[in-house]
Design a protein around this motif. Structure first.
Motif, PDB file in Angstrom:
ATOM      1  N   CYS A 209       1.001  -1.391   0.238  1.00 38.18           N
ATOM      2  CA  CYS A 209      -0.210  -0.154  -0.080  1.00 38.18           C
ATOM      3  C   CYS A 209       1.071   1.254  -0.188  1.00 38.18           C
ATOM      4  CB  CYS A 209      -0.785   0.221   1.224  1.00 38.18           C
ATOM      5  SG  CYS A 209      -2.220  -1.476   1.487  1.00 38.18           S
ATOM      6  N   HIS A 210       2.210   0.759  -0.136  1.00 39.27           N
ATOM      7  CA  HIS A 210       3.262   2.221   0.141  1.00 39.27           C
ATOM      8  C   HIS A 210       3.365   2.593  -1.142  1.00 39.27           C
ATOM      9  CE1 HIS A 210       4.882   1.748   4.281  1.00 39.27           C
ATOM     10  NE2 HIS A 210       3.954   1.433   4.544  1.00 39.27           N
ATOM     11  N   ALA A 211       3.801   4.517  -1.474  1.00 35.10           N
ATOM     12  CA  ALA A 211       3.950   4.876  -2.140  1.00 35.10           C
ATOM     13  C   ALA A 211       5.275   4.663  -3.082  1.00 35.10           C
ATOM     14  CB  ALA A 211       3.526   6.233  -1.588  1.00 35.10           C
ATOM     15  N   ILE A 212       5.555   4.100  -3.665  1.00 38.20           N
ATOM     16  CA  ILE A 212       6.848   3.674  -3.602  1.00 38.20           C
ATOM     17  C   ILE A 212       7.932   4.574  -4.941  1.00 38.20           C
ATOM     18  CG2 ILE A 212       5.818   2.324  -5.913  1.00 38.20           C
ATOM     19  CD1 ILE A 212       8.569  -0.155  -5.333  1.00 38.20           C
ATOM     20  N   GLU A 213       7.374   5.329  -5.276  1.00 41.30           N
ATOM     21  CA  GLU A 213       7.001   6.601  -6.303  1.00 41.30           C
ATOM     22  C   GLU A 213       7.794   7.741  -5.433  1.00 41.30           C
ATOM     23  OE1 GLU A 213       5.099   4.231  -8.964  1.00 41.30           O
ATOM     24  OE2 GLU A 213       4.710   5.179  -6.956  1.00 41.30           O
ATOM     25  N   MET A 214       6.400   7.887  -4.604  1.00 40.44           N
ATOM     26  CA  MET A 214       6.813   9.401  -4.274  1.00 40.44           C
ATOM     27  C   MET A 214       8.455   9.294  -3.071  1.00 40.44           C
ATOM     28  SD  MET A 214       4.975  10.452  -0.847  1.00 40.44           S
ATOM     29  CE  MET A 214       3.278  10.667  -2.586  1.00 40.44           C
ATOM     30  N   TYR A 215       8.670   7.669  -2.794  1.00 37.70           N
ATOM     31  CA  TYR A 215       9.521   7.097  -2.131  1.00 37.70           C
ATOM     32  C   TYR A 215      10.750   7.172  -2.579  1.00 37.70           C
ATOM     33  CZ  TYR A 215      12.995   3.792   1.291  1.00 37.70           C
ATOM     34  OH  TYR A 215      13.793   3.873   2.193  1.00 37.70           O
ATOM     35  N   SER A 216      11.265   6.674  -3.312  1.00 33.76           N
ATOM     36  CA  SER A 216      11.859   6.030  -4.569  1.00 33.76           C
ATOM     37  C   SER A 216      12.636   7.909  -4.965  1.00 33.76           C
ATOM     38  CB  SER A 216      12.358   5.267  -5.691  1.00 33.76           C
ATOM     39  OG  SER A 216      10.498   5.847  -6.127  1.00 33.76           O
TER      40      SER A 216
ATOM     41  N   THR B  61      13.922  -0.445   2.087  1.00 31.45           N
ATOM     42  CA  THR B  61      13.992  -0.167   0.521  1.00 31.45           C
ATOM     43  C   THR B  61      13.887  -1.173  -0.739  1.00 31.45           C
ATOM     44  OG1 THR B  61      15.357   2.292   0.723  1.00 31.45           O
ATOM     45  CG2 THR B  61      15.113   1.471  -1.101  1.00 31.45           C
ATOM     46  N   LEU B  62      14.539  -2.124   0.513  1.00 37.33           N
ATOM     47  CA  LEU B  62      14.355  -3.821  -0.754  1.00 37.33           C
ATOM     48  C   LEU B  62      13.159  -4.227  -0.557  1.00 37.33           C
ATOM     49  CD1 LEU B  62      18.112  -5.123   0.371  1.00 37.33           C
ATOM     50  CD2 LEU B  62      17.480  -4.157  -1.651  1.00 37.33           C
ATOM     51  N   ARG B  63      12.611  -4.181   1.150  1.00 42.37           N
ATOM     52  CA  ARG B  63      11.037  -5.101   0.907  1.00 42.37           C
ATOM     53  C   ARG B  63      10.142  -4.685  -0.417  1.00 42.37           C
ATOM     54  NH1 ARG B  63       8.895  -3.176   5.550  1.00 42.37           N
ATOM     55  NH2 ARG B  63       7.516  -5.101   5.422  1.00 42.37           N
ATOM     56  N   LEU B  64      10.620  -2.916   0.199  1.00 35.48           N
ATOM     57  CA  LEU B  64       9.493  -1.627  -1.097  1.00 35.48           C
ATOM     58  C   LEU B  64       9.836  -2.016  -2.207  1.00 35.48           C
ATOM     59  CD1 LEU B  64       7.051   0.310  -0.427  1.00 35.48           C
ATOM     60  CD2 LEU B  64       9.249   2.139  -0.846  1.00 35.48           C
TER      61      LEU B  64
END
Length: 476
Positions: A298-305, A425-428
């Motif tokens: 459910c996390h925001a991968i694009e925003m995080y990266s 990050t690896l989990r994401l």
């Protein structure tokens, strides 16, 4: 269709195989990083390679950008596999218009063009504008001029579909306050429209209907008191939570009244056995997905990266703070495992000691206390031994002494905060694969019933991370 079904099954099989290989990584809680020594659960080659890595490079590999860091082959293979199996998250067909351009198309009357965007935040403006266009297109192809929106909230989507796109609409919302506010916003729209438009405009308005209903099963939908002009309708859902998305798909299959469905799901953590799996194929497989893996999906991968790539990661130290605090609490008293501490954001002047002091306020802990003797420790432990975890808010249970020495030890561990970011990050990086399985289960459910169905990304993932819509139509 048989070919599509086989392709979907193959993708599910391969995705689950990868997920099973990395369950140990997906199921890690960040706050248990120091308690369970997460860093040393990584393959040795990953530890050596990633220990001193610039976090910007992690952002690059997560967002498929060029990088000059030489990663382990096994990690590169994993990233490439996730990319190959995961559903695309970028849509080349996404409308390249900003919200002001979209607003210009909302009405031929310039005085009311901004009414559709009034009271609407930027993220919601983007979602409502794009979703309205998708729904209207599918409605036309289905020869259906009525839609029901589930989880309609303040009615922004049904309002645009009704007043702009001339569809008959109904919104269903479980919160009574939101339903009442939606009706007020409809009247506000019409009042303003009468002031600035020609007299013949307002009689032709299709005012939305708003229902305050809590749904527990799809059979309830058969008994909605719909007007006669909404005998046949399409189902739409813009981020219905948990089981509600699968419930809508079941109603679409079972009801002859429903001609099409457009649903964008979210809140996978709220799924129960009723919501996943729903396809016959996955029910026969061992396709279970843990709560933790569904939560990371459910996390925001694009925003995080993007934040990693821009070097905006200092605030991520707070995850290391929380993990170090967790170790202190658990070692001091196992009953404090995953205790509900105060949520805090990282700031430049927030030391670990200050964080601990503020975080445990909710637990009524005195922080820190002087070191205590072994006899005192034993007596204190005996006093909390018979108290259940549900009593964690009780002052006498939680007022255990935490020494300055323990806080100091935690501060030493916080210096490893970059390792915490690496593991997270690896989990994401695996998260898109979990979401792919969840969505393909829903797609396959529709295909198993002999109906055409597709999944496509429609929103900008930086604005709206859950951006895949499931679209299915029944033959006209």
């Amino acid at each position: 269709m048989k070919s599509q079904i086989n392709n979907v099954k193959t993708c599910i099989d391969m995705s689950l195989k990868v997920i099973r290989m990395y369950d140990w990584l997906l199921d890690l809680y960040v706050l248990d990083f120091f308690v369970d020594n997460h860093w040393y659960r990584l393959p040795k080659s990953w530890q050596e390679n990633l220990d001193e890595i610039a976090l910007e490079q992690l952002g690059n590999i997560l967002s498929e950008k060029p990088t000059n860091h030489i990663f382990p082959l096994s990690l590169l293979a994993l990233i490439a596999t996730v990319k190959a199996l995961g559903l695309p998250r970028k849509n080349s067909k996404t409308i390249k218009k900003d919200v002001t351009q979209i607003a210009d198309q909302c009405s031929t009357y310039s005085k009311i063009k901004n009414l559709f965007l009034k009271h609407v935040k930027l993220k919601k403006r983007h979602e409502v504008s794009v979703m309205a266009e998708i729904v209207t297109d599918v409605a036309l192809k289905s020869r259906c001029n009525a839609v029901i929106d589930f989880g309609s909230g303040l009615g922004h989507l049904v309002r645009m579909l009704a007043y702009k796109n001339k569809l008959y609409t109904a919104g269903i919302e479980c919160q009574k306050q939101l339903t009442e506010e939606a009706r007020k916003l409809d009247l506000e729209f019409e009042y303003t429209a009468r002031k600035y438009t020609k007299e013949e405009f307002t009689p032709n308005l299709h005012r939305p209907i708003h229902y305050n209903i809590s749904l527990s099963n799809h059979e309830q939908l058969q008994h909605l008191p719909l007007p006669t002009h909404m005998t046949n309708y399409g189902l739409i859902g813009l981020h219905p939570c948990g089981d509600l998305g699968p419930l809508l798909l079941k109603h679409f299959i079972c009801s002859n009244q429903v001609k099409f469905i457009c649903v964008v799901g979210c809140c996978y953590t709220k799924l129960t056995a009723e919501g996943y799996p729903i396809s016959n194929y996955l029910k026969k497989l061992k396709g279970d997905l843990s709560f933790v893996s569904r939560e990371i999906a459910c996390h925001a991968i694009e925003m995080y990266s993007e934040r990693l790539r821009q070097g905006l990661y200092e605030d991520l130290k707070v995850h290391a703070y929380r993990a170090a605090l967790e170790k202190i609490l658990v070692e001091h008293n196992p009953k404090l495992k995953h205790a509900p501490v105060r949520s805090l954001k990282h700031t430049q002047d927030l030391s670990f000691e200050k964080y601990c002091s503020m975080a445990v306020e909710k637990l009524c802990l005195r922080w820190p206390l002087p070191d205590v003797s072994e006899r005192d420790m034993s007596a204190r432990d005996e006093s909390v031994r018979s108290v259940s975890a549900r009593d964690l808010s009780a002052r006498d249970v939680l007022a255990c002494g935490v020494s300055a020495r323990e806080v100091s030890a935690g501060a030493e561990e916080v210096r490893e905060w970059r390792r915490v970011v690496v593991v997270y990050t690896l989990r994401l990086a695996l998260a898109p694969l979990v979401e792919t399985v969840l969505l393909l289960d829903r797609l396959l459910f529709v295909l198993e019933h002999g109906l055409s169905c597709e999944i496509r990304p429609i929103f900008d993932p930086k604005l709206s991370p859950r951006n895949h819509v499931i679209i299915a139509r029944k033959p006209n």
